[in-house]
Design a protein around this motif. Structure first.
Motif, PDB file in Angstrom:
ATOM      1  N   HIS A 119       0.832  -1.206   0.000  1.00 41.84           N
ATOM      2  CA  HIS A 119       0.000   0.000   0.000  1.00 41.84           C
ATOM      3  C   HIS A 119       0.870   1.262   0.000  1.00 41.84           C
ATOM      4  CE1 HIS A 119      -3.410  -2.598   0.924  1.00 41.84           C
ATOM      5  NE2 HIS A 119      -2.730  -3.098   1.928  1.00 41.84           N
ATOM      6  N   PRO A 120       1.669   1.476  -1.036  1.00 41.75           N
ATOM      7  CA  PRO A 120       2.565   2.635  -1.042  1.00 41.75           C
ATOM      8  C   PRO A 120       1.836   3.976  -0.982  1.00 41.75           C
ATOM      9  CG  PRO A 120       2.485   1.597  -3.215  1.00 41.75           C
ATOM     10  CD  PRO A 120       1.807   0.660  -2.264  1.00 41.75           C
ATOM     11  N   THR A 121       0.624   4.027  -1.496  1.00 41.07           N
ATOM     12  CA  THR A 121      -0.125   5.284  -1.434  1.00 41.07           C
ATOM     13  C   THR A 121      -0.410   5.661   0.003  1.00 41.07           C
ATOM     14  OG1 THR A 121      -1.133   4.952  -3.595  1.00 41.07           O
ATOM     15  CG2 THR A 121      -2.253   6.455  -2.101  1.00 41.07           C
ATOM     16  N   TYR A 122      -0.880   4.711   0.794  1.00 43.63           N
ATOM     17  CA  TYR A 122      -1.133   4.996   2.207  1.00 43.63           C
ATOM     18  C   TYR A 122       0.158   5.395   2.911  1.00 43.63           C
ATOM     19  CZ  TYR A 122      -5.761   2.821   1.754  1.00 43.63           C
ATOM     20  OH  TYR A 122      -7.048   2.515   1.401  1.00 43.63           O
ATOM     21  N   TYR A 123       1.245   4.718   2.573  1.00 33.91           N
ATOM     22  CA  TYR A 123       2.529   5.041   3.198  1.00 33.91           C
ATOM     23  C   TYR A 123       2.906   6.495   2.913  1.00 33.91           C
ATOM     24  CZ  TYR A 123       7.430   4.981   4.451  1.00 33.91           C
ATOM     25  OH  TYR A 123       8.637   5.291   5.023  1.00 33.91           O
ATOM     26  N   ARG A 124       2.768   6.899   1.658  1.00 35.05           N
ATOM     27  CA  ARG A 124       3.150   8.267   1.290  1.00 35.05           C
ATOM     28  C   ARG A 124       2.297   9.296   2.019  1.00 35.05           C
ATOM     29  NH1 ARG A 124       3.429   5.860  -4.062  1.00 35.05           N
ATOM     30  NH2 ARG A 124       5.621   5.710  -4.726  1.00 35.05           N
ATOM     31  N   VAL A 125       0.996   9.058   2.066  1.00 36.93           N
ATOM     32  CA  VAL A 125       0.101  10.020   2.711  1.00 36.93           C
ATOM     33  C   VAL A 125       0.402  10.107   4.206  1.00 36.93           C
ATOM     34  CG1 VAL A 125      -2.298  10.521   3.293  1.00 36.93           C
ATOM     35  CG2 VAL A 125      -1.714   9.757   0.987  1.00 36.93           C
ATOM     36  N   LEU A 126       0.578   8.962   4.849  1.00 33.23           N
ATOM     37  CA  LEU A 126       0.866   8.970   6.282  1.00 33.23           C
ATOM     38  C   LEU A 126       2.266   9.491   6.586  1.00 33.23           C
ATOM     39  CD1 LEU A 126      -0.754   5.623   7.421  1.00 33.23           C
ATOM     40  CD2 LEU A 126      -1.132   7.846   8.491  1.00 33.23           C
ATOM     41  N   GLY A 127       3.196   9.283   5.671  1.00 31.50           N
ATOM     42  CA  GLY A 127       4.568   9.682   5.922  1.00 31.50           C
ATOM     43  C   GLY A 127       4.802  11.176   5.853  1.00 31.50           C
ATOM     44  N   ASP A 128       3.922  11.919   5.202  1.00 30.39           N
ATOM     45  CA  ASP A 128       4.082  13.367   5.075  1.00 30.39           C
ATOM     46  C   ASP A 128       3.101  14.047   6.023  1.00 30.39           C
ATOM     47  OD1 ASP A 128       4.396  15.998   4.396  1.00 30.39           O
ATOM     48  OD2 ASP A 128       4.437  15.634   2.229  1.00 30.39           O
ATOM     49  N   ARG A 129       3.578  14.410   7.196  1.00 32.73           N
ATOM     50  CA  ARG A 129       2.698  15.001   8.211  1.00 32.73           C
ATOM     51  C   ARG A 129       2.208  16.391   7.811  1.00 32.73           C
ATOM     52  NH1 ARG A 129       3.478  12.006  13.093  1.00 32.73           N
ATOM     53  NH2 ARG A 129       3.539   9.847  12.379  1.00 32.73           N
ATOM     54  N   LEU A 130       2.791  16.981   6.763  1.00 29.23           N
ATOM     55  CA  LEU A 130       2.297  18.275   6.290  1.00 29.23           C
ATOM     56  C   LEU A 130       0.976  18.139   5.547  1.00 29.23           C
ATOM     57  CD1 LEU A 130       5.617  19.858   4.956  1.00 29.23           C
ATOM     58  CD2 LEU A 130       4.499  20.269   7.156  1.00 29.23           C
ATOM     59  N   LEU A 131       0.669  16.934   5.079  1.00 27.56           N
ATOM     60  CA  LEU A 131      -0.553  16.726   4.300  1.00 27.56           C
ATOM     61  C   LEU A 131      -1.774  16.526   5.189  1.00 27.56           C
ATOM     62  CD1 LEU A 131       0.816  14.179   1.668  1.00 27.56           C
ATOM     63  CD2 LEU A 131       0.577  16.658   1.419  1.00 27.56           C
ATOM     64  N   ILE A 132      -1.530  16.128   6.430  1.00 32.94           N
ATOM     65  CA  ILE A 132      -2.630  15.772   7.322  1.00 32.94           C
ATOM     66  C   ILE A 132      -2.411  16.411   8.683  1.00 32.94           C
ATOM     67  CG2 ILE A 132      -3.176  13.583   6.190  1.00 32.94           C
ATOM     68  CD1 ILE A 132      -1.453  12.187   8.257  1.00 32.94           C
ATOM     69  N   ASP A 133      -3.476  16.509   9.452  1.00 30.63           N
ATOM     70  CA  ASP A 133      -3.381  16.998  10.828  1.00 30.63           C
ATOM     71  C   ASP A 133      -3.345  15.773  11.733  1.00 30.63           C
ATOM     72  OD1 ASP A 133      -3.362  18.427  13.127  1.00 30.63           O
ATOM     73  OD2 ASP A 133      -5.183  19.581  12.723  1.00 30.63           O
ATOM     74  N   PHE A 134      -2.180  15.129  11.778  1.00 29.32           N
ATOM     75  CA  PHE A 134      -2.045  13.838  12.449  1.00 29.32           C
ATOM     76  C   PHE A 134      -2.494  13.895  13.903  1.00 29.32           C
ATOM     77  CE2 PHE A 134       0.063  10.384  14.583  1.00 29.32           C
ATOM     78  CZ  PHE A 134       0.065   9.346  13.668  1.00 29.32           C
ATOM     79  N   TYR A 135      -2.075  14.919  14.613  1.00 30.76           N
ATOM     80  CA  TYR A 135      -2.318  14.973  16.050  1.00 30.76           C
ATOM     81  C   TYR A 135      -3.710  15.476  16.406  1.00 30.76           C
ATOM     82  CZ  TYR A 135       2.607  13.974  16.181  1.00 30.76           C
ATOM     83  OH  TYR A 135       3.827  13.367  16.003  1.00 30.76           O
ATOM     84  N   ALA A 136      -4.509  15.800  15.406  1.00 29.84           N
ATOM     85  CA  ALA A 136      -5.903  16.166  15.652  1.00 29.84           C
ATOM     86  C   ALA A 136      -6.849  15.024  15.321  1.00 29.84           C
ATOM     87  CB  ALA A 136      -6.282  17.402  14.830  1.00 29.84           C
ATOM     88  N   SER A 137      -6.302  13.896  14.877  1.00 31.52           N
ATOM     89  CA  SER A 137      -7.128  12.757  14.470  1.00 31.52           C
ATOM     90  C   SER A 137      -7.079  11.670  15.534  1.00 31.52           C
ATOM     91  CB  SER A 137      -6.630  12.186  13.136  1.00 31.52           C
ATOM     92  OG  SER A 137      -7.225  10.930  12.870  1.00 31.52           O
TER      93      SER A 137
END
Length: 234
Positions: A119-137
């Motif tokens: 699942h490289p797509t999921y890896y890329r999305v999760l690996g770039d914390r600028l794309l998501i608000d990780f700590y708000a989820s």
């Protein structure tokens, strides 16, 4: 065992979604699957809510019922990817319940790399914390806590059993995660051909050897632990 956080739909179906795939089912999931397919094919920049709607076969305004903007949709993709990762790890551990803690730590590491390769797509999305608000989820934080706690518990169990050659468990935890993360990143970003490991099977074998060697290096008896890890795979 902590309740599994598996996504409602099968994880392997996302890339196969095409326009017209949505037929009065789960609109939210259909949009997420369409987004995963678009990111896989063309990158995150090319993925828009409108294009995800087109791919899912719904009106251009339909995604806004669940996702007010693109960032929210990317966040949902990340949450689904993390849920699949946790599920992969839980399943892998369930297949080796009688193994020692260091062998189980290796199982976790291999599950992580296997997830990234599948699942490289999921890896890329999760690996770039600028794309998501990780700590708000909360879903992301919950599943990430589960992974970290499982690693900590296994290292603590190994220490209690007198198996470890190291005493700083927090540093060992960080190093183990960095090893698995770094190998996965090298695969996803296409670095293995530089090492004459272009074929997926060859790269996978090299990553397996690296992970096994690292986990064994934590032990007082590296050769014994390495033998146990390899024996598990047959």
């Amino acid at each position: 065992m902590t309740q599994s956080s598996r996504p409602a739909s099968a994880p392997g179906t996302a890339a196969g979604k095409r326009k017209g795939a949505y037929h009065h089912g789960n609109l939210r999931q259909a949009i997420i699957d369409a987004a995963v397919a678009l990111v896989t094919e063309s990158g995150l920049e090319a993925m828009t809510l409108r294009e995800a709607a087109r791919r899912a076969g719904v009106s251009s305004g339909a995604p806004f019922r669940h996702f007010p903007d693109k960032r929210e949709l990317v966040q949902a993709v990340a949450e689904q990817g993390m849920a699949i990762l946790r599920s992969t790890m839980e399943d892998s551990l369930a297949r080796s319940p009688a193994q020692g803690p260091l062998v189980q730590l290796a199982v976790l590491a291999h599950a992580y790399v296997d997830w990234a390769m599948r699942h490289p797509t999921y890896y890329r999305v999760l690996g770039d914390r600028l794309l998501i608000d990780f700590y708000a989820s909360e879903p992301l934080l919950r599943d990430n806590r589960w992974i970290r706690q499982k690693m900590q518990d296994l290292l603590a169990a190994a220490a209690d059993a007198g198996m470890l050659a190291i005493t700083d468990l927090a540093r060992a935890n960080l190093q183990a995660r960095a090893m698995a993360y770094g190998l996965a990143r090298m695969w996803v970003d296409g670095h293995f051909p530089e090492f004459d490991l272009a074929a997926k099977a060859a790269a996978g074998a090299a990553m397996t050897d690296a992970l096994d060697g690292f986990v064994a290096s934590l032990a007082k008896d590296p050769a014994a632990v390495l033998g146990e890890i390899r024996a598990l795979r047959g």
